[in-house]
Design an enzyme around this catalytic site. Structure first.
Site, PDB file in Angstrom:
ATOM      1  N   HIS A 189       1.011  -1.208  -0.051  1.00 52.06           N
ATOM      2  CA  HIS A 189      -0.164  -0.041   0.094  1.00 52.06           C
ATOM      3  C   HIS A 189       0.812   1.291   0.237  1.00 52.06           C
ATOM      4  O   HIS A 189       0.448   2.072  -0.605  1.00 52.06           O
ATOM      5  CB  HIS A 189      -0.958  -0.138   1.190  1.00 52.06           C
ATOM      6  CG  HIS A 189      -1.976  -0.928   1.121  1.00 52.06           C
ATOM      7  ND1 HIS A 189      -2.579  -1.492   2.174  1.00 52.06           N
ATOM      8  CD2 HIS A 189      -2.603  -1.670  -0.103  1.00 52.06           C
ATOM      9  CE1 HIS A 189      -3.708  -2.374   1.983  1.00 52.06           C
ATOM     10  NE2 HIS A 189      -3.535  -2.539   0.521  1.00 52.06           N
ATOM     11  N   CYS A 494      -1.961  -3.557 -16.884  1.00 46.52           N
ATOM     12  CA  CYS A 494      -2.658  -2.706 -15.869  1.00 46.52           C
ATOM     13  C   CYS A 494      -2.149  -2.946 -14.462  1.00 46.52           C
ATOM     14  O   CYS A 494      -2.649  -2.051 -13.488  1.00 46.52           O
ATOM     15  CB  CYS A 494      -4.017  -2.779 -15.951  1.00 46.52           C
ATOM     16  SG  CYS A 494      -4.485  -4.583 -15.430  1.00 46.52           S
TER      17      CYS A 494
END
Length: 564
Positions: A189, A494
């Protein structure tokens, strides 16, 4: 001059920074034991805990509304941990047996941390978020402010063992010159949000604790290098040279192309309508390459109805009239547990029932979602809406998904295109057969690297294995790109690899037709592509496949691109 120290970590976001080190330390925990609560006070203590837990969840949800793109997504996931029924029930039961709320929160959290770490995979990544929730709840119970980044008014380099999503999402890039963590990996993250904010970032710097608070530190993030004891004049000259590079990035306006005119499609990854609108207003993305649909599901305690989903998807599609929008169906499971679409108690959720596999135990969810996407596409007939399924592993799965999309195409009269994610090595190995079943593929480099290297992408000890520059997964990417060219079908990327400007040149050289990333990363990639020719990109692509590891791959790519 201070004695020089040089240490390395894994590069995430390129850039050069020089500033005093500021450490983020989690607050010390209270004593683990405390006098038992008298029975008449226990229900009041339960209510006090529930109020603190709700306040933390509300605060995190509020932060998610002010954040954009993936920062918003991860904050929602962290907020969902604060309201997790199993954790909340465990704490409440301990309080009802006489344990004070603070100690009950600590004991319950310790139990769940062991469970998450035992499960391994992406579940182990949740331990940082869970401990962050613990610290915030304890702060509320003690009447203290929630922990976070120190209040600093001068530029600084932020050092930490690890950072929670709430910490990273709230950083001010004008003050935080760079982020370096001792733990984490290139897809953690912290990495994802720092890339979105454009803050130079290095993770998995194992010797980081050798740098003391306040020590001026030079961060050369492209090399993963941290140095202390540097002559300030040398450091500032390096920063100045990098500022010139950043100025070119800020001036870049697109559309993306190599210096000899080969067009490259740069798309945005988004998670909701606000992020889609922001990416469109930025004017640099040529469309949406990954519209995540998890956010609507994570915020809900029950499966959203088709009408609600239509509204959410239509808002994501609406700004992109005449462009392409690629919608990924629900990727529930693993690090995105959805109460009504995730099997409880899986020993290894990263290899379990996630993505398209949830269609087995929960068959109506995908059907309803495809109906909603098709109906939403009807409201934007000039927009090219493509749909792709995550975690596809077999050819029958790809054929089944394509048939479902074709059925909606005929039923609703919309030109939906059916695609799949290339995340599992079996798809890359048999890519020619998979391409016969679908209209396009999109490579999710985060998971493709994780599964190819058999390395938990959340583990700092395995960060070099989870590096998207590893030659084995890059060889699979090249294989998929070549197959797409033979079949005349688009091959996009992606995953986070597309946001690395240097690696983007390599991917383009391999024949990848589009790159999708956080919208904030688009200028850096576009500006880099504008400085190299297609021949150089192809040479870099050939060079990295022969590298022994990620570090050598970076070196070979720079040399092939004339950057050294």
């Amino acid at each position: 001059m201070t004695e020089s120290l040089a240490l390395y970590g894994t590069p995430v976001v390129h850039g050069v920074a020089y500033a005093p080190a500021v450490w983020v330390h989690r607050p010390p925990l209270p004593p683990q034991s405390a006098p038992a609560l008298p029975a008449p006070h226990r229900e009041d203590e339960v209510r006090r805990f529930m109020e603190a837990q709700s306040a933390v969840a509300d605060s995190l949800f509020d932060k998610s509304l002010r954040a954009t793109e993936q920062a918003a997504d991860v904050l929602v996931v962290t907020a969902s941990i604060a309201t997790d029924r199993a954790w909340t029930r465990d704490v409440a039961e301990r309080i009802r047996k006489g344990t004070p709320a603070v100690q009950a929160v600590m004991a319950a959290t310790a139990r769940f941390v062991v469970m998450f770490e035992t499960a391994g995979g992406v579940m182990a990544e949740r331990t940082t978020d869970l401990m962050d929730v613990r610290d915030r709840v304890i702060a509320h119970l003690q009447g203290m402010p929630e922990p976070g980044i120190p209040a600093v008014s001068e530029p600084f380099v932020l050092l930490a063992d690890d950072l929670s999503p709430a910490d990273t999402a709230g950083l001010d890039p004008s003050l935080c010159q760079a982020i370096v963590t001792r733990l984490g990996g290139p897809t953690s993250h912290t990495s994802i949000i720092s890339r979105q904010l454009g803050i130079p970032c290095v993770v998995a710097a194992r010797r980081l604790r050798e740098i003391p608070e306040g020590e001026p530190v030079l961060v050369e993030a492209a090399d993963g290098l941290l140095t202390t004891g540097v002559d300030p004049r040398v450091a500032h000259s390096l920063v100045e040279a990098d500022l010139q590079r950043r100025a070119l990035v800020e001036e870049w306006r697109g559309p993306a192309a190599t210096s000899d005119g080969r067009a490259v499609e740069l798309l945005a990854n988004v998670g909701d309508a606000a992020a889609s609108e922001a990416a469109h207003e930025g004017g640099l993305a040529q469309g949406i390459g990954l519209a995540r649909t998890e956010l609507a599901f994570l915020k809900s305690t029950a499966e959203p109805g088709v009408t609600d989903q239509v509204r959410a998807y239509a808002q994501v599609i609406a700004p992109w009239r005449g462009s392409k929008v690629v919608v990924r169906t629900l990727d529930a499971g693993s690090d995105k547990p959805v109460a009504y679409a995730t099997l409880p108690g899986e020993e290894n959720p990263a290899l379990g029932v996630r993505g398209i596999r949830t269609s087995g135990p929960y068959p109506s969810i995908l059907a309803n979602q495809l109906d909603a996407i098709a109906i939403a596409a009807m409201s934007a007939p000039e927009t090219r809406v493509w749909v792709m399924a995550p975690m596809v592993s077999t050819i029958p799965e790809a054929q089944w998904f394509s048939a479902m999309v074709r059925q909606r195409r005929e039923t609703y009269g919309v030109d939906l295109r059916a695609g799949i994610m290339v995340e599992v090595p079996s798809v890359a190995i048999l890519i020619d057969q998979f391409l016969e079943a679908v209209d396009f593929v999109s490579i999710g480099t985060n998971d493709l690297t994780q599964y190819t290297m058999a390395a938990d992408r959340a583990s700092a000890d395995l960060a070099e294995y989870a590096d998207p520059w590893q030659p084995a997964p890059l060889s699979l990417v090249a294989q998929v790109a070549r197959a797409g060219a033979r079949a005349g079908k688009p091959v996009g990327v992606c995953g986070e690899a597309g946001a690395d400007p240097l690696l983007a040149c390599v991917l383009v050289g391999m024949g990848v037709s589009s790159l999708s990333m956080a919208s904030g990363a688009i200028p850096g990639v576009g500006a880099m592509l504008a400085t190299v020719t297609m021949d150089q990109c192809e040479a870099a692509a050939r060079a990295v496949v022969g590298a022994r590891d990620g570090g050598e791959g970076r070196y070979r790519a720079r040399r092939a691109l004339g950057l050294m």
